[in-house]
Enzyme design. Structure first.
Site, PDB file in Angstrom:
ATOM      1  CB  THR A 127      -0.882   0.027   1.225  1.00  0.00           C
ATOM      2  OG1 THR A 127      -1.624  -1.217   1.282  1.00  0.00           O
ATOM      3  CG2 THR A 127      -1.821   1.306   1.212  1.00  0.00           C
TER       4      THR A 127
ATOM      5  CD  GLU B 200      11.304  -0.857   6.846  1.00  0.00           C
ATOM      6  OE1 GLU B 200      10.839  -1.298   5.765  1.00  0.00           O
ATOM      7  OE2 GLU B 200      10.569  -0.623   7.968  1.00  0.00           O
TER       8      GLU B 200
ATOM      9  CG  ASP C  81       6.996  -5.513  10.760  1.00  0.00           C
ATOM     10  OD1 ASP C  81       7.979  -6.450  10.902  1.00  0.00           O
ATOM     11  OD2 ASP C  81       6.462  -5.428   9.805  1.00  0.00           O
TER      12      ASP C  81
ATOM     13  NE  ARG D 158       5.788   2.668   4.956  1.00  0.00           N
ATOM     14  CZ  ARG D 158       5.245   1.554   4.411  1.00  0.00           C
ATOM     15  NH1 ARG D 158       5.122   0.682   5.405  1.00  0.00           N
ATOM     16  NH2 ARG D 158       5.050   1.137   3.308  1.00  0.00           N
TER      17      ARG D 158
ATOM     18  CD1 TRP E 240       5.684  -6.847   4.714  1.00  0.00           C
ATOM     19  CD2 TRP E 240       5.232  -7.359   2.513  1.00  0.00           C
ATOM     20  NE1 TRP E 240       7.140  -7.079   3.859  1.00  0.00           N
ATOM     21  CE2 TRP E 240       6.459  -7.405   2.784  1.00  0.00           C
ATOM     22  CE3 TRP E 240       4.488  -7.710   1.503  1.00  0.00           C
ATOM     23  CZ2 TRP E 240       7.425  -7.708   1.566  1.00  0.00           C
ATOM     24  CZ3 TRP E 240       5.194  -7.863   0.208  1.00  0.00           C
ATOM     25  CH2 TRP E 240       6.549  -7.854   0.375  1.00  0.00           C
TER      26      TRP E 240
ATOM     27  CB  THR F 131       2.575  -2.888  12.297  1.00  0.00           C
ATOM     28  OG1 THR F 131       1.317  -2.286  12.843  1.00  0.00           O
ATOM     29  CG2 THR F 131       2.981  -4.079  13.578  1.00  0.00           C
TER      30      THR F 131
ATOM     31  CG  HIS G 175       8.388  -3.578   6.688  1.00  0.00           C
ATOM     32  ND1 HIS G 175       8.583  -2.308   6.140  1.00  0.00           N
ATOM     33  CD2 HIS G 175       7.218  -3.676   6.612  1.00  0.00           C
ATOM     34  CE1 HIS G 175       7.517  -1.882   5.770  1.00  0.00           C
ATOM     35  NE2 HIS G 175       6.681  -2.548   6.314  1.00  0.00           N
TER      36      HIS G 175
END
Lengths: 342, 342
Positions: free
Chosen positions: A104, A290, A285, A262, A312, A260, A309
């Site tokens: 997303t 990153e 997360d 940003r 998802w 979880t 991360h």
């Protein structure tokens, strides 16, 4: 979201081609991939029949020269999460006309302004991972209270490390942002007996009533009253750095911050400084940047749980994601539009 | 349940005495303790006013000679989980007339037959930790699907270990035994979207309907159909070894066995042999024996998550436990009875 260093248990060829001999058709390129997504994409290649050739590179690289070369003759690029800077987009513009993004929050991975300027259509995927990410938020909370991962690691090393735990039920969970994921976290948390205190710019009274949730007048109220604060805002100009030292200072001793969403929702450095005081904990997360640099001081904090991360990346979320991305690519090739972001 | 090697963050004297100068009163002894229980017991000592002196030893030992010496002049012993073999009970019988046990399953820690023969009253605690243990079962499931503890440990070591995860919602959870804890696990699991398949000797139709749960005709049906099988039977002569290779062989590839009840429900060695085939996983809070020997092959299995019998040790469970144990001791001293097991 970045998929580097993925765990490969399946054996895949370096490149998978579909209808490679149909030079009359436009080319769809997946310039880097991870095994789970490769397998899911491969199973859907027939959806491109008569519309496009497809070339999937099954390895991973962050090298812009390699990425640019792999995308040089593509009309559509399917991104599994590489960084598309303005510079990289400028190198492929003209030929590449559409990029589908495997998530997303494309803004964190693709320079959307540059894409707009260069006339590259960007498609994303929506709600594909709401349950996966919501469950991950709950899993982060459980690791904080029940310490299963920590105690498992210690027990595998030997000994019998007696330890006290705590419970989630009965605690007050503060939800910042009641979108798709925030809603799902609220439902799961309600189901396991947490009390809910929700802050949203446009609170949905019916949803709040269904969850027996209290509406907070301000974000600060959530930070000062909740035992756990979980962030579920989208990242945009209005939300970047919306949480700073003022909010984090309101958190009570023993409280837990869960992120979880940003990392950039929080002012740079503010979480590290607050955690360094040692009286609250966090479970996240997402980081900025990153991957997190190996020498980042966050890695050394005992009161911080970090996952790289992965929220998802569930089996079901990946399947829904690939389905949406393939549909976006197919619709673009047919002259239509699906999940167009830019 | 064993509390050895506990983490001590508070500073406590080696012995805490209450009304030590009242030699006219009987003595209550806590021969070993862990910091969290010591603190909770200390806060309730006034309940013994005029009834007994109390002596709490705040350290831990498994040495029977030390335990016997510490209990030698006690009328009531409050156990925080040491082993009371027939031999140890014989050494203290005559003087010691009642032992309160810090849990439900006293049979795993106290030789109940010997206690009965020696005229020692045994009191336990009930339902104090239903929610704590139920949450721990769910936390074990989440570590299997979302891998938070594993990925956190790896991320703290450096790198950015991309990994796929799975989801709990939509899976079928098999519940073996719908007592206090099995019921609570079912409620939590229902709240997070798991489907329930329940086996119980005396199924409660109303409870099953409230959980939208399916009743399994046999235990074997649960093992063959569920994605996750969670054990919630009490250990007794009818349930010892009730699960053997026949049941474990029915589990489907990718399935998960969860045990927060007692290791002895499963035939010795059967779980190790089944896990060694590598196609299923397990997540357990109980082993036989406890502590698990350092060279036990279970410690080397990558498909086994182990926590060292901590599920009962939540803040709220310990508070309820101490409250019940103190009430049992006080009632015994007054000539009454509360939670008497033997």
């Amino acid at each position: 979201m970045i998929a580097a260093a993925s765990e490969c248990r399946v054996s895949l060829p370096p490149v998978i081609e579909y209808d490679a001999d149909r030079a009359d058709l436009p080319l769809v390129v997946v310039p880097v991939s991870i095994p789970s997504m490769t397998t899911l994409l491969r199973d859907r290649l027939d959806e491109f029949a008569g519309l496009a050739r497809v070339r999937i590179h099954t390895d991973w690289t962050d090298d812009e020269d390699v990425l640019a070369a792999r995308m040089s003759d593509a009309t559509v690029v399917m991104s599994t999460g590489f960084r598309a800077s303005a510079r990289l987009l400028e190198r492929i513009a003209g030929r590449v006309r559409c990029i589908t993004f495997c998530g997303t929050g494309a803004v964190s991975f693709i320079d959307l302004e540059a894409a707009r300027r260069l006339g590259i259509t960007i498609c994303n995927a929506v709600h594909y991972g709401d349950n996966a990410v919501a469950e991950h938020a709950i899993a982060l909370m459980f690791e904080h209270t029940h310490r299963v991962g920590e105690l498992n690691a210690r027990t595998h090393q030997g000994g019998w490390p007696g330890a006290d735990i705590t419970e989630l039920s009965g605690r007050t969970l503060g939800i910042i942002g009641l979108g798709g994921i925030g809603r799902r976290v609220s439902r799961l948390a309600h189901g396991i007996g947490l009390r809910l205190l929700v802050w949203d710019r446009h609170p949905d009274a019916a949803e709040l009533a269904a969850l027996n949730a209290e509406s907070a007048a301000t974000m600060d109220e959530v930070f000062s009253r909740a035992d756990i604060v979980s962030l579920h805002l989208a990242l945009n100009d209005a939300t970047r750095g919306i949480i700073g030292p003022a909010q984090l200072d309101l958190m009570r001793p023993g409280a837990l911050l869960v992120n979880t969403a940003r990392a950039e929702l929080i002012e740079p450095g503010a979480m590290l400084r607050r955690l360094s005081r040692g009286d609250i904990a966090a479970a996240i997360d997402v980081t900025a940047p990153e991957p997190l640099p190996d020498d980042d001081p966050l890695r050394t904090l005992p009161n911080l749980i970090i996952t790289p991360h992965v929220a998802w990346r569930s089996d079901r979320a990946l399947a829904a994601l690939v389905e949406q991305n393939v549909r976006s690519a197919v619709e673009f090739l047919k002259g239509g539009a699906y999940n167009v972001l830019v």
